[in-house]
Write a protein that holds these residues in place. Structure first.
Motif, mmCIF file in Angstrom:
data_model
loop_
_atom_site.group_PDB
_atom_site.id
_atom_site.type_symbol
_atom_site.label_atom_id
_atom_site.label_comp_id
_atom_site.label_asym_id
_atom_site.label_seq_id
_atom_site.Cartn_x
_atom_site.Cartn_y
_atom_site.Cartn_z
ATOM 1 N N LYS A 1 -8.579 -0.505 -2.234
ATOM 2 C CA LYS A 1 -9.817 -0.270 -1.237
ATOM 3 C C LYS A 1 -9.630 -0.063 -0.181
ATOM 4 C CE LYS A 1 -13.980 -3.113 0.222
ATOM 5 N NZ LYS A 1 -14.200 -1.719 1.128
ATOM 6 N N ARG A 2 -8.432 -0.415 0.486
ATOM 7 C CA ARG A 2 -8.100 0.024 1.756
ATOM 8 C C ARG A 2 -7.881 1.499 1.950
ATOM 9 N NH1 ARG A 2 -8.177 0.977 6.543
ATOM 10 N NH2 ARG A 2 -6.556 0.240 8.094
ATOM 11 N N CYS B 1 -7.134 6.687 -10.228
ATOM 12 C CA CYS B 1 -6.586 6.813 -8.955
ATOM 13 C C CYS B 1 -5.866 8.143 -8.625
ATOM 14 C CB CYS B 1 -5.960 5.419 -8.438
ATOM 15 S SG CYS B 1 -6.854 3.949 -8.637
ATOM 16 N N GLN C 1 -10.769 7.498 -6.340
ATOM 17 C CA GLN C 1 -11.132 6.903 -7.627
ATOM 18 C C GLN C 1 -12.073 7.529 -8.206
ATOM 19 O OE1 GLN C 1 -11.717 2.766 -6.450
ATOM 20 N NE2 GLN C 1 -9.734 2.285 -7.041
ATOM 21 N N ARG D 1 0.845 -1.197 0.185
ATOM 22 C CA ARG D 1 0.018 0.143 -0.016
ATOM 23 C C ARG D 1 0.850 1.324 0.113
ATOM 24 N NH1 ARG D 1 -3.603 -3.267 3.152
ATOM 25 N NH2 ARG D 1 -2.650 -2.809 5.093
ATOM 26 N N VAL E 1 -8.763 3.803 -0.190
ATOM 27 C CA VAL E 1 -9.958 4.664 -0.561
ATOM 28 C C VAL E 1 -10.910 4.628 0.638
ATOM 29 C CG1 VAL E 1 -12.096 4.716 -1.763
ATOM 30 C CG2 VAL E 1 -9.989 4.213 -2.985
ATOM 31 N N ASP E 2 -10.906 3.625 1.394
ATOM 32 C CA ASP E 2 -11.703 3.450 2.481
ATOM 33 C C ASP E 2 -11.070 4.488 3.701
ATOM 34 O OD1 ASP E 2 -13.473 1.820 1.490
ATOM 35 O OD2 ASP E 2 -12.593 -0.083 2.706
ATOM 36 N N SER F 1 -6.473 -4.309 -6.412
ATOM 37 C CA SER F 1 -7.785 -3.851 -6.011
ATOM 38 C C SER F 1 -8.001 -3.958 -4.434
ATOM 39 C CB SER F 1 -8.951 -4.998 -6.718
ATOM 40 O OG SER F 1 -9.917 -4.538 -6.281
ATOM 41 N N HIS F 2 -7.569 -4.914 -3.874
ATOM 42 C CA HIS F 2 -7.475 -5.396 -2.483
ATOM 43 C C HIS F 2 -6.949 -4.146 -1.768
ATOM 44 C CE1 HIS F 2 -7.113 -6.981 1.405
ATOM 45 N NE2 HIS F 2 -5.888 -6.594 1.520
ATOM 46 N N HIS F 3 -5.480 -3.715 -2.185
ATOM 47 C CA HIS F 3 -4.860 -2.537 -1.375
ATOM 48 C C HIS F 3 -5.548 -1.312 -1.866
ATOM 49 C CE1 HIS F 3 -1.884 -5.219 0.439
ATOM 50 N NE2 HIS F 3 -1.665 -5.581 -0.647
#
Length: 106
Positions: A54-55, A73, A64, A18, A57-58, A50-52
């Motif tokens: 999302k974290r 991004c 995005q 990340r 962005v959260d 995608s997984h990283h």
């Protein structure tokens, strides 16, 4: 800034992948990078990216934006600067107090 938000953002950046993603986006500037270009640049599988993402962005560190069929991004510079400010705003704030205490005791 709320301490829990700062801790969440720092925790997100505490992962090597990340942090690499985030640094690439910070370097890209305000134009950001398409997800596909980011994947090529970092040489990681799409599902991992995608997984990283999302974290990131959260936690508010990455934004995005869909432009037609491309997902762009971008580092959220406002949140980045808030986090940096939170870490540095009170730098040495207690140093003067400590110095006065030592002078009084001596």
């Amino acid at each position: 800034m709320i301490i829990e938000k700062a801790a969440s953002q720092l925790e997100a950046l505490g992962n090597v992948t990340r942090l690499q993603i985030y640094r690439a986006l910070v370097r890209a500037g305000e134009d950001g990078l398409p997800v596909g270009r980011l994947q090529e640049k970092l040489e990681i599988p799409a599902s991992t990216l995608s997984h990283h993402l999302k974290r990131l962005v959260d936690t508010g560190l990455v934004i995005q934006d869909r432009q037609a069929t491309t997902l762009i991004c971008t580092a959220n510079y406002r949140h980045m600067n808030a986090l940096i400010g939170y870490l540095a705003d009170e730098c040495c704030a207690d140093a003067a107090c400590s110095k006065q205490t030592r002078e009084t005791v001596a």
